[in-house]
Scaffold this motif. Sequence first.
Motif, PDB file in Angstrom:
ATOM      1  N   ARG A 317       0.843  -1.197   0.000  1.00 31.10           N
ATOM      2  CA  ARG A 317       0.000   0.000   0.000  1.00 31.10           C
ATOM      3  C   ARG A 317       0.876   1.244   0.000  1.00 31.10           C
ATOM      4  O   ARG A 317       2.096   1.177   0.157  1.00 31.10           O
ATOM      5  N   ASP A 320       3.045   5.254   4.760  1.00 29.30           N
ATOM      6  CA  ASP A 320       2.548   6.225   5.733  1.00 29.30           C
ATOM      7  C   ASP A 320       3.375   7.504   5.637  1.00 29.30           C
ATOM      8  O   ASP A 320       4.464   7.531   5.058  1.00 29.30           O
ATOM      9  N   ALA A 342      -6.913   5.553  -2.240  1.00 26.47           N
ATOM     10  CA  ALA A 342      -6.063   4.419  -1.841  1.00 26.47           C
ATOM     11  C   ALA A 342      -6.292   4.039  -0.389  1.00 26.47           C
ATOM     12  O   ALA A 342      -6.367   2.843  -0.054  1.00 26.47           O
ATOM     13  N   ARG A 343      -6.399   5.046   0.499  1.00 24.49           N
ATOM     14  CA  ARG A 343      -6.606   4.755   1.924  1.00 24.49           C
ATOM     15  C   ARG A 343      -8.001   4.179   2.170  1.00 24.49           C
ATOM     16  O   ARG A 343      -8.169   3.207   2.921  1.00 24.49           O
ATOM     17  N   ARG A 344      -9.018   4.785   1.548  1.00 23.38           N
ATOM     18  CA  ARG A 344     -10.403   4.371   1.810  1.00 23.38           C
ATOM     19  C   ARG A 344     -10.642   2.934   1.381  1.00 23.38           C
ATOM     20  O   ARG A 344     -11.308   2.153   2.078  1.00 23.38           O
ATOM     21  N   GLU A 345     -10.100   2.533   0.218  1.00 24.78           N
ATOM     22  CA  GLU A 345     -10.360   1.199  -0.312  1.00 24.78           C
ATOM     23  C   GLU A 345      -9.203   0.232  -0.058  1.00 24.78           C
ATOM     24  O   GLU A 345      -9.224  -0.892  -0.551  1.00 24.78           O
ATOM     25  N   ARG A 346      -8.219   0.678   0.719  1.00 20.43           N
ATOM     26  CA  ARG A 346      -7.100  -0.163   1.135  1.00 20.43           C
ATOM     27  C   ARG A 346      -6.447  -0.837  -0.087  1.00 20.43           C
ATOM     28  O   ARG A 346      -6.204  -2.049  -0.115  1.00 20.43           O
ATOM     29  N   THR A 348      -3.608  -1.732  -2.907  1.00 20.46           N
ATOM     30  CA  THR A 348      -2.175  -1.808  -3.157  1.00 20.46           C
ATOM     31  C   THR A 348      -1.832  -0.829  -4.281  1.00 20.46           C
ATOM     32  O   THR A 348      -2.712  -0.325  -4.996  1.00 20.46           O
TER      33      THR A 348
END
Length: 447
Positions: A317, A320, A342-346, A348
Amino acid sequence: MTQRSLHLNAFLMNTGHHEASWRLPESDPYAHVNLGHYVNLARTAERGTFDSLFLADGPQLWSNLAQRPAGALEPLTLLTALATATEHIGLIATASTSYNSPYNLARKFASLDIISGGRAGWNIVTTAGAEAARNFGLDAEPAHAERYARAAEFLDVALKLWDSWEDDAIVADKAAGVWGDDSKIHPPRHQGTYFSVAGALNVPRTPQGYPLLVQAGSSEDGKAFAARYAEAVFTAQQTLADAQAFYADLKSRTERAGRNPEHIKVLPGIVPVLGSTEAEARAAERLLEDHIVYDHGVARLENLLQLPAGTLELDARLPDGLPPESAVEGAKSRYTLVVELARRERLTVRRLIGRLGGGRGHLTFAGTPEQVADQIATWFTQGAADGFNIMPAVLPSGLDAFVEQVVPLLRARGLFRTEYGPHQTLRERYGLPRPANQYLPPAPALV
């Protein structure tokens, strides 16, 4: 109260918006410099009674030559040719306020508006990226806030230039030997922070007064600019809730700026991938994803996120600690959209590149014509959009399919026109008034 009418704009991009579209057997790798290709697309969109078509642009060579067809015909030149090949559809060109001068650009858009009979539109961009800056003698791109400050002054000057002729300045009195009335010419005599422009435009006032003003930035600076100037806004939203929030915010800002919120139209982008069944549409989407060259996608994503080359790993992913939008000087709103997706749907990095391959952050929707029509109708009727920027994944087939399969469904629901009105300008089609000349006193109020 009259029923709202859906607005559709065709966003044309060489072989299609999907980055791998050029690799399909049907695609012409030379389409981006083929006038006939664009004439056919424009006529297809006109057959579908689209409000307008739109060409993106930037004063730099996009990406590397290995990735996809690169380079593009200059849009105002191309749209002038398309004006002679069409009768009704609006013609919107992207042009930068960072790397142009107001006088020359105002003249070019005035010329297009006259040649097309009142169908010109200007997508106003401030142009992010160091590559463009270095093409104009700068070591780095100007700061985000400075680009928008320059854009505001640029627009103020352009509006003065378009108004520098009164509508009846041309007398054409052959008997008296008087062609025009100099008292109806108003030189701007502008002295500002970024520009000094003395004389009147050398093109008369145009059928629309000035072109439809379009804007595509969704950052805080971009929304403030849109509320002040824009009449249509191209935006990228991934969810109905986000689109509703953007729509409400922009309409509110426009009203606070002293403008009628109905005079700014919000058009999110959508990349429709059609199939006779949902499974067929998904298969078409997977075929495109299978043709993505992921090394290109990683490099592009690292550039957007302002990360050193080699930072991202395909099956990991996003790292951070990415900087906040406030620390970004490039395309701020697109940066935030991609990171939040990308963060919301996790996702890669591999899956993120696949999601971005079709529309670079715009909503991609694979489904049947009925499902695509449902999606458009939902956003339109639930306070998320006044219309859509239609971005076919593959051209010309994607636009053909949309016109033949989705447009009839929208017409059957009473959401979209079945024919063009007679002799309409582009701004009339968007439900906008012809602007009054700023140098004339306001018309007396009717009592």
